[in-house]
Scaffold this motif. Structure first.
Motif, PDB file in Angstrom:
ATOM      1  N   LEU A   1       0.830  -1.205   0.000  1.00 31.77           N
ATOM      2  CA  LEU A   1       0.000   0.000   0.000  1.00 31.77           C
ATOM      3  C   LEU A   1       0.861   1.249   0.000  1.00 31.77           C
ATOM      4  CD1 LEU A   1      -2.784  -1.005   2.565  1.00 31.77           C
ATOM      5  CD2 LEU A   1      -2.874  -1.106   0.060  1.00 31.77           C
ATOM      6  N   ASN A   2       1.911   1.245   0.797  1.00 32.52           N
ATOM      7  CA  ASN A   2       2.807   2.398   0.845  1.00 32.52           C
ATOM      8  C   ASN A   2       3.588   2.555  -0.448  1.00 32.52           C
ATOM      9  OD1 ASN A   2       2.308   3.493   3.461  1.00 32.52           O
ATOM     10  ND2 ASN A   2       3.407   1.778   4.377  1.00 32.52           N
ATOM     11  N   ASN A   3       4.111   1.431  -0.968  1.00 31.81           N
ATOM     12  CA  ASN A   3       4.919   1.503  -2.171  1.00 31.81           C
ATOM     13  C   ASN A   3       4.114   1.969  -3.371  1.00 31.81           C
ATOM     14  OD1 ASN A   3       6.149  -0.229  -4.744  1.00 31.81           O
ATOM     15  ND2 ASN A   3       7.708   0.670  -3.413  1.00 31.81           N
ATOM     16  N   SER A   4       2.873   1.505  -3.458  1.00 32.77           N
ATOM     17  CA  SER A   4       2.027   1.877  -4.605  1.00 32.77           C
ATOM     18  C   SER A   4       1.357   3.228  -4.425  1.00 32.77           C
ATOM     19  CB  SER A   4       0.949   0.815  -4.824  1.00 32.77           C
ATOM     20  OG  SER A   4       0.051   0.761  -3.723  1.00 32.77           O
TER      21      SER A   4
ATOM     22  N   MET B   1       3.888  -3.001 -13.881  1.00 30.85           N
ATOM     23  CA  MET B   1       2.940  -2.053 -14.464  1.00 30.85           C
ATOM     24  C   MET B   1       2.389  -2.597 -15.783  1.00 30.85           C
ATOM     25  SD  MET B   1       4.688   1.655 -13.673  1.00 30.85           S
ATOM     26  CE  MET B   1       6.155   1.376 -14.669  1.00 30.85           C
ATOM     27  N   ILE B   2       1.101  -2.957 -15.763  1.00 34.42           N
ATOM     28  CA  ILE B   2       0.421  -3.460 -16.956  1.00 34.42           C
ATOM     29  C   ILE B   2      -0.551  -2.386 -17.436  1.00 34.42           C
ATOM     30  CG2 ILE B   2      -1.105  -5.251 -17.870  1.00 34.42           C
ATOM     31  CD1 ILE B   2       1.686  -6.257 -17.225  1.00 34.42           C
ATOM     32  N   SER B   3      -0.405  -1.995 -18.685  1.00 38.13           N
ATOM     33  CA  SER B   3      -1.204  -0.906 -19.238  1.00 38.13           C
ATOM     34  C   SER B   3      -2.485  -1.421 -19.890  1.00 38.13           C
ATOM     35  CB  SER B   3      -0.384  -0.141 -20.284  1.00 38.13           C
ATOM     36  OG  SER B   3      -0.197  -0.952 -21.447  1.00 38.13           O
ATOM     37  N   CYS B   4      -3.347  -0.491 -20.243  1.00 41.36           N
ATOM     38  CA  CYS B   4      -4.562  -0.845 -20.982  1.00 41.36           C
ATOM     39  C   CYS B   4      -4.198  -1.524 -22.303  1.00 41.36           C
ATOM     40  CB  CYS B   4      -5.382   0.407 -21.264  1.00 41.36           C
ATOM     41  SG  CYS B   4      -5.971   1.281 -19.796  1.00 41.36           S
ATOM     42  N   GLY B   5      -3.164  -1.037 -22.966  1.00 39.21           N
ATOM     43  CA  GLY B   5      -2.723  -1.637 -24.224  1.00 39.21           C
ATOM     44  C   GLY B   5      -2.132  -3.019 -24.029  1.00 39.21           C
ATOM     45  N   ASN B   6      -1.393  -3.219 -22.929  1.00 40.33           N
ATOM     46  CA  ASN B   6      -0.865  -4.554 -22.609  1.00 40.33           C
ATOM     47  C   ASN B   6      -2.008  -5.556 -22.483  1.00 40.33           C
ATOM     48  OD1 ASN B   6       1.626  -3.233 -20.304  1.00 40.33           O
ATOM     49  ND2 ASN B   6       1.823  -3.645 -22.492  1.00 40.33           N
TER      50      ASN B   6
ATOM     51  N   TYR C   1       8.727  -1.784 -14.044  1.00 41.66           N
ATOM     52  CA  TYR C   1       8.446  -1.950 -12.625  1.00 41.66           C
ATOM     53  C   TYR C   1       8.195  -0.592 -11.982  1.00 41.66           C
ATOM     54  CZ  TYR C   1      10.265  -6.706 -13.161  1.00 41.66           C
ATOM     55  OH  TYR C   1      10.472  -8.003 -13.558  1.00 41.66           O
ATOM     56  N   TRP C   2       7.238  -0.555 -11.109  1.00 42.64           N
ATOM     57  CA  TRP C   2       6.827   0.682 -10.444  1.00 42.64           C
ATOM     58  C   TRP C   2       7.968   1.244  -9.593  1.00 42.64           C
ATOM     59  CZ3 TRP C   2       2.756   3.970 -10.449  1.00 42.64           C
ATOM     60  CH2 TRP C   2       2.523   4.762  -9.332  1.00 42.64           C
ATOM     61  N   GLN C   3       8.419   2.430  -9.955  1.00 45.03           N
ATOM     62  CA  GLN C   3       9.427   3.158  -9.183  1.00 45.03           C
ATOM     63  C   GLN C   3      10.637   2.286  -8.834  1.00 45.03           C
ATOM     64  OE1 GLN C   3       7.235   4.788  -5.844  1.00 45.03           O
ATOM     65  NE2 GLN C   3       6.258   6.368  -7.100  1.00 45.03           N
ATOM     66  N   ASN C   4      11.162   1.593  -9.823  1.00 48.91           N
ATOM     67  CA  ASN C   4      12.284   0.692  -9.576  1.00 48.91           C
ATOM     68  C   ASN C   4      13.212   0.700 -10.795  1.00 48.91           C
ATOM     69  OD1 ASN C   4      14.017  -1.453  -8.882  1.00 48.91           O
ATOM     70  ND2 ASN C   4      12.383  -2.561  -7.848  1.00 48.91           N
ATOM     71  N   ASP C   5      13.993   1.732 -10.904  1.00 42.62           N
ATOM     72  CA  ASP C   5      14.874   1.897 -12.067  1.00 42.62           C
ATOM     73  C   ASP C   5      15.902   0.775 -12.172  1.00 42.62           C
ATOM     74  OD1 ASP C   5      13.555   4.213 -12.724  1.00 42.62           O
ATOM     75  OD2 ASP C   5      15.004   5.539 -11.746  1.00 42.62           O
TER      76      ASP C   5
ATOM     77  N   ASN D   1      14.259  -2.273 -13.602  1.00 43.20           N
ATOM     78  CA  ASN D   1      13.942  -2.024 -15.012  1.00 43.20           C
ATOM     79  C   ASN D   1      15.171  -2.185 -15.901  1.00 43.20           C
ATOM     80  OD1 ASN D   1      11.195  -1.517 -14.715  1.00 43.20           O
ATOM     81  ND2 ASN D   1      11.527   0.650 -14.243  1.00 43.20           N
ATOM     82  N   ALA D   2      16.293  -1.671 -15.419  1.00 44.01           N
ATOM     83  CA  ALA D   2      17.526  -1.758 -16.210  1.00 44.01           C
ATOM     84  C   ALA D   2      17.963  -3.211 -16.390  1.00 44.01           C
ATOM     85  CB  ALA D   2      18.633  -0.954 -15.531  1.00 44.01           C
ATOM     86  N   GLU D   3      17.696  -4.037 -15.405  1.00 43.51           N
ATOM     87  CA  GLU D   3      18.076  -5.449 -15.494  1.00 43.51           C
ATOM     88  C   GLU D   3      17.116  -6.246 -16.364  1.00 43.51           C
ATOM     89  OE1 GLU D   3      18.114  -6.653 -11.432  1.00 43.51           O
ATOM     90  OE2 GLU D   3      20.040  -5.687 -10.978  1.00 43.51           O
ATOM     91  N   ALA D   4      15.811  -5.962 -16.263  1.00 45.69           N
ATOM     92  CA  ALA D   4      14.809  -6.799 -16.927  1.00 45.69           C
ATOM     93  C   ALA D   4      14.491  -6.351 -18.343  1.00 45.69           C
ATOM     94  CB  ALA D   4      13.522  -6.817 -16.107  1.00 45.69           C
TER      95      ALA D   4
END
Length: 507
Positions: free
Chosen positions: A96-99, A167-172, A366-370, A373-376
């Protein structure tokens, strides 16, 4: 496109079609389903200020209200944050806090416990406040959302540290849905979508397929997976379509064998989410027939990397039928898939490497996780963390998670290969293999084995059986016979928990 648009379209096309059931009891039709979601959307907006992009967490077990809530959040333009209802309140509070959630919807005691966290407002789905919210004046239309707008913020299971928000978008979601119709199953209006696996995970995303067709949605009264209950619901509703983890299928086949049930009323069982062993799927087809389709995906590319059709699951005529059945199929229509070495170069057919995927279904990140993201996400490709091979015909076979590979004496040992050998023994119900640090070999193979009910095995018997199946250096050095394997809410075996037992570690 806002996912709630799928529901408003269905309500116009199929207003009187039965929509949501609790077991065999109808709750509402499609007109009522859409109306309730529109009222919830207005209530979320008026009382809690939910608007475009605001996160609303769902911390509830499977229930008919889950579908209302999903579409109510989307109607208001919000983002659903589904949370495994078995998590500890501290774990929930962290999510809850992270999101930065604006609201969490919970039930009963869990709602009372979360009230003390103070991170965001809590709405008890069983309360008068919730019922009042559902009686608000309905929104006329869903709040407009773009293809790249966030719709579903899914937190990974976090077995190796803090969970990451996918993070899954409407388009995803749209790409996933269209691929499902093309590559997995041509859903029909007369179908019944059964939610026996957690709706907070992939099973919840299957709703779109059947909403678009105006089909029925059934939540078992047990709220989960009960093989006898499922067989009864199949007989009542017919045309049952459901997702099941491999462990669930094994239990269903066991119940079917006990009852003399042949699968009548089941139309499609989509399986995935863990290793399906060759012996198990052969047994399932033998007892229940041509009803199985395999998908391979992950939270970062939900349900949408590869698929193995029901025809291929049942085919025994092709020279490579066994290898194909042991695979997870070929790339879905929306996906490009390749096998790469550590440098990112594509490997030749048959060589083991990491599975990479790209396409419109792959997460925004990934939400607020640079760092993650760089790894994946590299050069447009998602590095799945899964190890596999691809044959010359494009069939992908999973070997293991990259972190699960055991390196013993300088040789790579893939636990799944050893598990396949163990599960082939008629007295073995389940098996899981992990690595244990060893001063001489670096790591050695440790096996945890669950015997079939009413049977027993010794380590020497199982060791001799393994030596007939696989190379000597791959066989387990130690066998632990246990009553059950630790699993998460989605039926996945928790290898981390096994490594922690008796000093088992992994580097």
């Amino acid at each position: 496109m806002n996912p709630a648009t799928y529901l408003t379209r269905a309500a116009r096309l199929y207003p009187s079609n039965p929509a949501i059931f609790s077991g065999t009891t109808q709750i509402t039709d499609y007109a009522g389903f859409a109306d309730r979601a529109a009222r919830l959307g207005q209530g979320f907006s008026e009382k809690y200020g939910i608007g475009s992009g605001d996160r609303v967490a769902l911390f509830i077990s499977n229930c008919p209200e889950y579908l209302d809530l999903l579409y109510g959040v989307w109607f208001a333009g919000g983002v659903v944050v589904p949370i495994n209802h078995k998590l500890h309140p501290r774990e929930v509070a962290w999510i809850l806090n992270n999101s930065d959630a604006s609201l969490v919807i919970a039930e009963g005691q869990q709602a009372d416990t979360l009230q003390t966290t103070g991170s965001c407002p809590v709405l008890d789905v069983s309360s008068d406040a919730y019922r009042d919210l559902a009686s608000a004046s309905p929104l006329s239309d869903p709040v407009p959302r773009a293809s790249d707008d966030l719709a579903w913020l899914f937190y990974t299971s976090g077995t190796t540290g803090r969970p990451k928000g996918v993070m899954i978008s409407c388009g995803n979601l749209q790409a996933m849905i269209l691929s499902y119709f093309t590559d997995v199953d041509a859903a029909r209006t007369e179908d019944t979508s059964l939610y026996a696996a957690p709706m907070s995970h992939g099973a919840g995303l299957y709703n779109f397929i059947y909403v678009l067709r105006g089909a029925r949605h059934v939540v078992p009264t047990s709220g989960g997976f009960d093989p006898a209950e499922i067989i009864g619901l199949a007989g009542h509703h017919g045309n049952i379509c459901m997702f099941a983890a491999p462990t669930m299928i094994r239990r269903l086949v066991s119940q079917a064998r006990e009852q003399g049930y042949d699968g009548t009323g089941l139309r499609t069982i989509v399986y995935g989410g863990g290793p399906m062993y060759l012996a198990d799927i052969q047994d399932a087809v033998e007892h229940l027939g041509s009803r199985f389709v395999q998908i391979y995906g992950q939270g970062e590319s939900p349900m949408s990397i590869t698929a193995l059709s029901r025809d291929l699951v049942c085919d025994r005529s092709h020279p490579n039928w066994a290898a194909r059945l042991a695979s997870v199929g070929t790339a879905q229509s929306c996906a490009e898939v390749r096998i790469a070495g550590p440098d990112g170069d594509t490997l030749p057919a048959g060589e083991i490497g990491e599975i990479l995927v790209r396409g419109p279904q792959v997460m925004l990140g990934y939400w607020q996780n640079d760092k993650a993201n760089a790894e994946a996400l590299q050069d447009g490709w998602l590095w799945t963390g899964d190890m596999g091979t691809m044959d010359a015909d494009g069939f992908v076979t999973l070997r293991d998670r990259s972190k699960d590979v055991i390196i013993s004496g300088g040789s790579n040992i893939y636990p799944r290969e050893v598990e396949e050998a163990l599960i082939a023994h008629p007295n073995v119900a389940e098996a899981c293999v992990v690595g244990q640090t060893d001063p001489e070999w670096g790591e050695i193979v440790i096996a945890y084995v669950v015997c079939e009910k009413g049977t027993a095995l010794t380590a020497s018997e199982l060791d001799a059986f393994c030596l007939d199946q696989i190379a000597r250096f791959k066989r387990p050095k130690t066998y632990h016979f246990v009553n059950e394997l630790p699993k998460n809410a989605y039926g996945k075996v928790l290898k981390t928990a096994l490594r922690e037992r008796e000093g088992v570690t992994h580097t």
